[in-house]
Design a protein around this motif. Structure first.
Motif, PDB file in Angstrom:
ATOM      1  N   MET A 121       0.569  13.725  -9.537  1.00  0.00           N
ATOM      2  CA  MET A 121       1.794  14.269 -10.117  1.00  0.00           C
ATOM      3  C   MET A 121       2.818  13.169 -10.388  1.00  0.00           C
ATOM      4  O   MET A 121       3.702  13.338 -11.230  1.00  0.00           O
ATOM      5  N   VAL A 122       2.716  12.053  -9.688  1.00  0.00           N
ATOM      6  CA  VAL A 122       3.603  10.914  -9.851  1.00  0.00           C
ATOM      7  C   VAL A 122       2.760   9.695 -10.201  1.00  0.00           C
ATOM      8  O   VAL A 122       1.698   9.482  -9.603  1.00  0.00           O
ATOM      9  N   ASP A 123       3.211   8.904 -11.161  1.00  0.00           N
ATOM     10  CA  ASP A 123       2.435   7.752 -11.609  1.00  0.00           C
ATOM     11  C   ASP A 123       2.485   6.592 -10.629  1.00  0.00           C
ATOM     12  O   ASP A 123       1.488   5.910 -10.413  1.00  0.00           O
ATOM     13  N   MET A 124       3.635   6.338 -10.023  1.00  0.00           N
ATOM     14  CA  MET A 124       3.760   5.226  -9.083  1.00  0.00           C
ATOM     15  C   MET A 124       4.923   5.469  -8.139  1.00  0.00           C
ATOM     16  O   MET A 124       5.908   6.115  -8.498  1.00  0.00           O
ATOM     17  N   VAL A 125       4.770   4.953  -6.921  1.00  0.00           N
ATOM     18  CA  VAL A 125       5.834   4.983  -5.923  1.00  0.00           C
ATOM     19  C   VAL A 125       6.383   3.569  -5.827  1.00  0.00           C
ATOM     20  O   VAL A 125       5.648   2.632  -5.508  1.00  0.00           O
ATOM     21  N   VAL A 126       7.672   3.408  -6.101  1.00  0.00           N
ATOM     22  CA  VAL A 126       8.278   2.075  -6.228  1.00  0.00           C
ATOM     23  C   VAL A 126       9.440   1.955  -5.247  1.00  0.00           C
ATOM     24  O   VAL A 126      10.300   2.847  -5.173  1.00  0.00           O
ATOM     25  N   HIS A 127       9.465   0.869  -4.492  1.00  0.00           N
ATOM     26  CA  HIS A 127      10.578   0.586  -3.595  1.00  0.00           C
ATOM     27  C   HIS A 127      11.847   0.369  -4.405  1.00  0.00           C
ATOM     28  O   HIS A 127      11.800  -0.145  -5.529  1.00  0.00           O
ATOM     29  N   ARG A 128      12.975   0.742  -3.834  1.00  0.00           N
ATOM     30  CA  ARG A 128      14.242   0.643  -4.553  1.00  0.00           C
ATOM     31  C   ARG A 128      14.548  -0.787  -4.980  1.00  0.00           C
ATOM     32  O   ARG A 128      15.119  -1.019  -6.053  1.00  0.00           O
TER      33      ARG A 128
END
Length: 324
Positions: free
Chosen positions: A258-265
């Motif tokens: 459902m989400v393409d990537m998880v990115v740190h702030r």
């Protein structure tokens, strides 16, 4: 006795008197309970240093951290009717709006700005959860549309930082009408061939998730963000089953597509710039000429240069072949 009343007693009273200390000097991590000094948290972009929990961040601060050198220009958004339904529950809707504006310094939940990201022109919109839970009302819908129209006019990518509890109940059906209206704005971006990047932050739920927050070309999410339509407690009460651990969190949704990537702030500006440059087929900030000269002088001989014979070697080779 005057010296006792005039000197001694006031000094004792000052020693025993409690000093007023602001309540927000130390902020507690919601997961580990760690106490973090507010200046240390702000210096780390509102990310708890040890646990890595991404705390909520004010809208203007997010724009400062996103654009190059913190420089941006706010886009003027259309004015709307303040209280179209004359709504009142425990408080009047107008009173709630006044309190939220005094708390955040914003006119409504969405801020739209233009600036440069790694040298690339960019338009971005930010939802501030501190303004009535980032709820989607008429003013917020108009702001999102104004940002998309500004991106089309300037021919820039559009980045949406979503953070919302859903539609604003004080505006009823007028709030729900913003869902299809913002969907039309997304279609405008696609017809113009401009990238639409959505960054899902904690939390992104309700009507926002059911509209523009899930229509991006690329969906990024901050670690640990709650993303969904209904909350996990409501779902558990409805289906009467225990949900999996981490359900509706960024990592769970990334594993399920459902989400393409998880990115740190800390990595968001660079990641968004790289993705937009790829979609726009434009290079990111090029290296300086001095850097290119250094790489050219230090470059080793290529295989082609080593394998290519000189003119004398070629002549000798032709004589030997003719003699044979």
């Amino acid at each position: 006795m005057n010296w006792i009343n005039n000197l001694v007693r006031p000094k004792i009273r000052n020693l025993l008197q409690k000093r007023d200390v602001p309540e927000n000097l130390w902020i507690k991590c919601p997961e580990t309970g760690e106490m973090v000094f507010h200046r240390d948290l702000e210096a780390n972009q509102w990310v708890v240093p040890k646990s890595g929990v991404h705390m909520r961040i004010p809208g203007r601060k997010r724009l400062e951290l996103f654009f190059d050198d913190g420089a941006f220009e706010l886009v003027k958004t259309p004015e709307v009717t303040q209280d179209p339904l004359k709504f009142r529950d425990e408080k009047r809707y107008t009173d709630r709006l006044r309190d939220a504006r005094a708390k955040t310094g914003q006119e409504d939940a969405v801020l739209v700005a233009t600036g440069a990201l790694k040298g690339m022109p960019m338009t971005a919109a930010v939802q501030d959860f501190a303004f009535m839970g980032g709820s989607l009302g008429m003013a917020a819908g108009e702001a999102v549309l104004a940002g998309m129209e500004a991106a089309v006019a300037r021919k820039t990518p559009f980045v949406m930082f979503a953070a919302s509890g859903g539609a604003r109940m004080q505006e009823g059906i007028l709030s729900l009408m913003q869902m299809p209206r913002t969907t039309v704005g997304v279609q405008m971006l696609r017809e113009a061939g401009l990238p639409y990047i959505v960054v899902l932050t904690n939390p992104t739920t309700g009507g926002v998730t059911a509209s523009y927050a899930m229509l991006g070309d690329v969906h990024m999410a901050e670690p640990g963000a709650l993303i969904g339509f209904a909350g996990p407690r409501v779902i558990e009460q409805t289906i009467r089953e225990k949900l999996p651990e981490g359900f509706q969190r960024s990592e769970y949704l990334h594993d399920h597509g459902m989400v393409d990537m998880v990115v740190h702030r800390h990595d968001l500006p660079e990641t968004v710039a790289r993705v937009c440059a790829l979609l726009m087929k434009t290079p990111v900030t090029a290296p300086e000429p001095a850097e290119l000269e250094d790489t050219e002088t230090a470059a080793p001989e290529t295989d082609a240069e080593v394998a290519t014979p000189s003119s004398e070697d070629a002549a000798e080779g032709s004589k030997a072949s003719s003699a044979a």
